[in-house]
Enzyme design. Structure first.
Site, PDB file in Angstrom:
ATOM      1  CG  ASP A  74       9.309  -3.790  -5.353  1.00  0.00           C
ATOM      2  OD1 ASP A  74       8.420  -4.735  -4.717  1.00  0.00           O
ATOM      3  OD2 ASP A  74      10.047  -3.217  -4.760  1.00  0.00           O
ATOM      4  CB  THR A 107       5.536  -2.842  -1.383  1.00  0.00           C
ATOM      5  OG1 THR A 107       5.981  -3.516  -2.743  1.00  0.00           O
ATOM      6  CG2 THR A 107       6.558  -3.647  -0.488  1.00  0.00           C
ATOM      7  CB  THR A 108       1.835  -2.879  -4.901  1.00  0.00           C
ATOM      8  OG1 THR A 108       2.988  -2.776  -5.646  1.00  0.00           O
ATOM      9  CG2 THR A 108       0.824  -1.699  -6.058  1.00  0.00           C
ATOM     10  CG  ASP A 405       9.284  -8.358  -3.803  1.00  0.00           C
ATOM     11  OD1 ASP A 405      10.007  -7.786  -3.045  1.00  0.00           O
ATOM     12  OD2 ASP A 405       8.519  -7.762  -4.561  1.00  0.00           O
TER      13      ASP A 405
END
Length: 543
Positions: A74, A107-108, A405
């Site tokens: 994550d 988020t990545t 998520d």
């Protein structure tokens, strides 16, 4: 008289103080050198988590200073736990956190995109293009990409009656996580949890009503959704009943103990009679407290504080089951779920302040007989708890992050039911649209448009690399197919099924998430390109 190495100033009270000149101890970066330093720092951060992108992405092991190990892919978690010293690196950490707070997924990808934009900007700076022209061009290109996203987005059926489409989106989110071996089950749990608390009239989801609780032991497949509240507590006395029906809950933030005199004087017990009087007073107070709770009609007391063995035995004798040391957030959730009021004093307790629940029971796990308390069939039955199981604490924590998520992406679809297709399909479609528009520009911004189009290709490139494909060949092939057919659902076939159509593979992403990634990454890059002067202490660690 020697002059002071500084100048005298006065504060608001007229007191003088000396400002020391410390220019000679400052290290300073200006102009292109500062921009290059920023870009290099951002690229290092982006390259670190680039390999975590996609369903075949690799995990990172993070070891804290006290030896605690975290294994995750994550992006927000990786960046949060990295010890980043460079100021621009810290901005990228905040970028990932913003995406996590706003959307919960991507988020990545947002950091990889920001790193790619800065990398392309570096090449433009080498060509002599002013950073402001690059930043302005990026902003215009972002608008064009967002327009393209809106055009290719498709309406998505979101309803409590047919959760299957939502489950497929949640499976896409969970497909890249460590728990993907049971991601169908986890996706179903996440969707059921969100649908239980969703308000389809206002298009909103109250996350306060969803609690994710973890318990080490068992398998990931033992994870379950409880329509109620689960707390990691047991009845205060082992002889109290383990199952209660049609419960009236007294939710207390006052302790079961005699009131202490608010005075500096101390109480000296000098004789047996004094001790007996004190003990009698304590017993009377205990009995009075228990009677007040019983009189209000409560059949279960939930207390934020502890109580000693004497009070515990008295509660058992008076047949009033109790739970002690229940934390503040858990007390609030119990109050919301049961419709009760949190009572700060025994004297204020009344029947109308009690919460109601159909069933309160203790559940035990495995050979260790770990026990937890479950409050079900609450008056406000919308409150739910996901109880995550796993072989060790690391697996449980990663499962909780993955479920967060999935919950967030389902919430995004309830708020805005439009989707685009994953596997880099949306990025390739936007890249083609931005590159096409660059040909129509006569100004210098056309270079920034082409750079933005190339940066968008970093996501499908990373997906292909992480899946073990020949990245350039895979990207070129999909770009050619999308350009020829106009089908924006064609993406990188990460699972190597032989079918690059993400619509048929059910690789679906929220439009809101993808749009937010583009906007946040562009805003951050624009901010970084406008910083051309950095000062730091003489040791220059961060430069």
């Amino acid at each position: 008289m020697a002059s002071l190495p500084g100048s005298i100033a006065f504060d608001e009270y007229g007191r003088p103080f000396i400002i020391i000149r410390d220019q000679e101890r400052q290290k300073r970066l200006t102009g292109i050198d500062a921009l290059k330093s920023h870009i290099m720092a951002a690229q290092q951060i982006a390259n670190t988590i680039r390999t975590s992108l996609g369903p075949k992405g690799l995990d990172k092991m993070l070891v804290s200073p006290d030896g605690e190990v975290t294994v995750t892919n994550d992006g927000a978690t990786i960046l949060k736990q990295m010890d980043v010293e460079h100021q621009i690196g810290k901005l990228l950490v905040q970028l990932s956190q913003s995406q996590d707070d706003e959307i919960g997924d991507g988020t990545t990808g947002v950091v990889v995109l920001a790193g790619a934009l800065l990398e392309q900007a570096s090449a433009l700076l080498d060509q002599g293009i002013h950073p402001i022209r690059i930043a302005d061009g990026y902003e215009l290109a972002c608008q064009k990409a967002v327009e393209r996203l809106d055009k290719i987005a498709e309406m998505f059926p979101v309803s409590a009656e047919d959760p299957e489409p939502l489950i497929k989106v949640a499976m896409t989110t969970l497909g890249s996580k460590i728990i993907n071996k049971c991601h169908r089950q986890m996706a179903e749990i996440a969707v059921k949890a969100v649908l239980s608390v969703a308000n389809f009239e206002t298009r909103d989801v109250n996350f306060e009503l969803i609690k994710v609780e973890g318990k080490v032991g068992g398998r990931l497949e033992d994870t379950m959704l409880v329509k109620g509240v689960v707390i990691d507590k047991t009845m205060s006395h082992p002889q109290m009943p383990k199952e209660l029906r049609n419960v009236k809950l007294a939710i207390l933030t006052c302790p079961f103990e005699p009131p202490k005199p608010k005075t500096k004087h101390k109480l000296d017990v000098t004789s047996v009679e004094d001790y007996k009087d004190l003990r009698k007073y304590e017993q009377e107070k205990f009995i009075e407290m228990v009677d007040l709770v019983k009189k209000a009609g409560a059949t279960l007391a939930i207390c934020q504080w502890g109580f000693d063995d004497e009070a515990n035995h008295l509660l058992l004798q008076k047949q009033l089951p109790a739970v002690r040391w229940v934390g503040g957030p858990e007390i609030e959730l119990i109050a919301i779920a049961t419709g009760g009021r949190i009572v700060p004093r025994f004297e204020e307790l009344s029947p109308d302040k009690l919460g109601t629940a159909g069933l309160v029971r203790e559940i035990s796990f495995g050979t260790t007989k770990d026990r937890m308390l479950v409050i079900e069939e609450c008056s406000n039955s919308r409150a739910v708890t996901i109880l995550v199981r796993g072989g060790n604490a690391m697996i449980v924590e990663e499962a909780k992050r993955s479920l967060h998520d999935a919950l967030c992406i389902v919430r995004s679809l309830v708020q805005e039911p439009r989707v685009v297709y994953g596997g880099g399909a949306a990025e390739i479609a936007c890249s083609l649209a931005v590159a096409q528009h660059a040909h129509e520009l006569a100004s210098l911004e056309q270079y920034a448009f082409r750079a933005f189009a190339e940066a968008l290709e970093s996501t499908p490139l990373a997906l292909a690399e992480n899946s073990g494909l020949s990245a350039i060949h895979a990207l070129a092939e999909i770009k050619a197919k999308q350009s020829a057919s106009g089908d924006s659902a064609l993406g990188i076939d990460c699972m190597q099924t032989g079918n690059p159509n993400m619509r048929e593979q059910h690789v679906i992403e929220s439009l809101r998430s993808k749009r937010q990634q583009l906007i946040l990454a562009t805003q951050l890059v624009k901010m970084i390109l406008k910083i051309d002067d950095v000062r730091s202490p003489a040791d220059g660690r961060n430069m």
